[in-house]
Design an enzyme around this catalytic site. Structure first.
Site, short mmCIF file in Angstrom:
data_model
loop_
_atom_site.label_atom_id
_atom_site.label_comp_id
_atom_site.label_asym_id
_atom_site.label_seq_id
_atom_site.Cartn_x
_atom_site.Cartn_y
_atom_site.Cartn_z
N HIS A 1 0.66 -1.28 -0.02
CA HIS A 1 0.09 -0.09 0.24
C HIS A 1 0.85 1.28 0.24
CE1 HIS A 1 -3.63 2.66 1.51
NE2 HIS A 1 -2.56 3.16 1.93
N GLU A 2 1.90 1.27 0.88
CA GLU A 2 2.73 2.61 1.05
C GLU A 2 3.60 2.79 -0.23
OE1 GLU A 2 1.98 4.54 3.46
OE2 GLU A 2 1.02 3.23 4.78
#
Ligand SMILES: [Zn+2]
Length: 185
Positions: free
Chosen positions: A117-118
Site C-alpha cells: 500500500h505505502e
C-alpha cells in the site's frame, strides 16, 4: 440557366468537398508520451526486519504491472521503519521518495499489505478508504482481518498508465490511517 452551366457548378462543388475531405483525413501527430524512468530503484538497507517484506512487495508490483520494474539498483525509494506515529509514504515525484513502516501497526495489520500500500503511493496511487479488502489502497479501512497484499486490476492499470507517461503524480505526503484496535478493559 442552361444545362451545361448547371453541370459546371456541380463539378465545382464536388471539387470543393473533396478538398475538405482530404484535409479531414490528414493524420494528426500522435500525442507524445512523457518520458518516464520506468525503473524504481529501492533500498532496504534501513528497512530492518521489513527488508524481506519490501522485496515481496516489489515482486508483487513487478508481477502486476507491465511498465514498471522495481529493482535494488539504487535509492530512489528508501524503506524505513519506526515505532509509533503511523506508517506513511512521502512521494517527491513519481517513483521517488520514502516509505516508513510503523512496527506497532505492522503487528495489527498484515505487514505485506501495509508495505505494498505505502509503495503504491510512491507509484502514484492515492488513498481510497472505502473498506473494500480487494483494493490495496483501501488500507486500514478494510480492517485488521484484511491481509490482501495485491493491487486490484484498476489499481495496477493506473500504475501502468503513470509509468507509461499518462498519469500525474506530483509530490505528496500520505500519512496513513491504519486505525488502532480499541483497548479492551
Ligand atoms: Zn495510504
Amino acid at each position: 440557366m442552361s444545362p451545361r452551366r448547371i453541370g459546371r457548378r456541380f463539378a465545382t462543388l464536388v471539387a470543393g468537398a473533396a478538398t475538405v475531405l482530404s484535409l479531414g483525413l490528414a493524420n494528426p501527430a500522435p500525442a507524445a508520451a512523457e518520458v518516464v524512468n520506468a525503473t524504481v530503484c529501492y533500498n532496504t538497507s534501513q528497512a530492518g526486519p521489513y527488508a524481506g517484506i519490501a522485496d515481496q512487495a516489489a515482486s508483487i508490483w513487478n508481477n502486476y504491472t507491465n511498465n514498471l520494474t522495481m529493482s535494488k539498483c539504487g535509492s530512489n525509494l528508501m524503506i524505513y521503519y519506526t515505532t509509533g506515529g503511523g506508517s506513511y509514504a512521502v512521494r517527491r515525484s513519481l517513483g521517488n521518495g520514502y516509505v516508513v513502516i510503523d512496527t506497532a501497526q505492522a503487528q495489527q495489520y498484515a505487514p505485506l499489505r501495509i508495505m505494498t500500500h505505502e509503495i503504491g503511493h510512491i507509484l502514484g496511487l492515492p488513498d481510497n478508504y472505502n473498506g473494500q479488502c480487494q483494493l490495496l489502497m483501501s488500507g486500514g479501512s478494510a480492517g485488521t482481518g484484511c491481509t490482501n497484499p495485491y493491487p486490484a486490476s484498476a489499481e495496477a492499470a493506473q500504475v501502468d498508465r503513470n509509468f507509461g507517461g499518462f498519469g500525474a503524480a506530483g509530490a505528496q505526503v500520505f500519512r496513513d490511517s491504519w486505525p488502532a484496535l480499541a483497548t479492551i478493559g
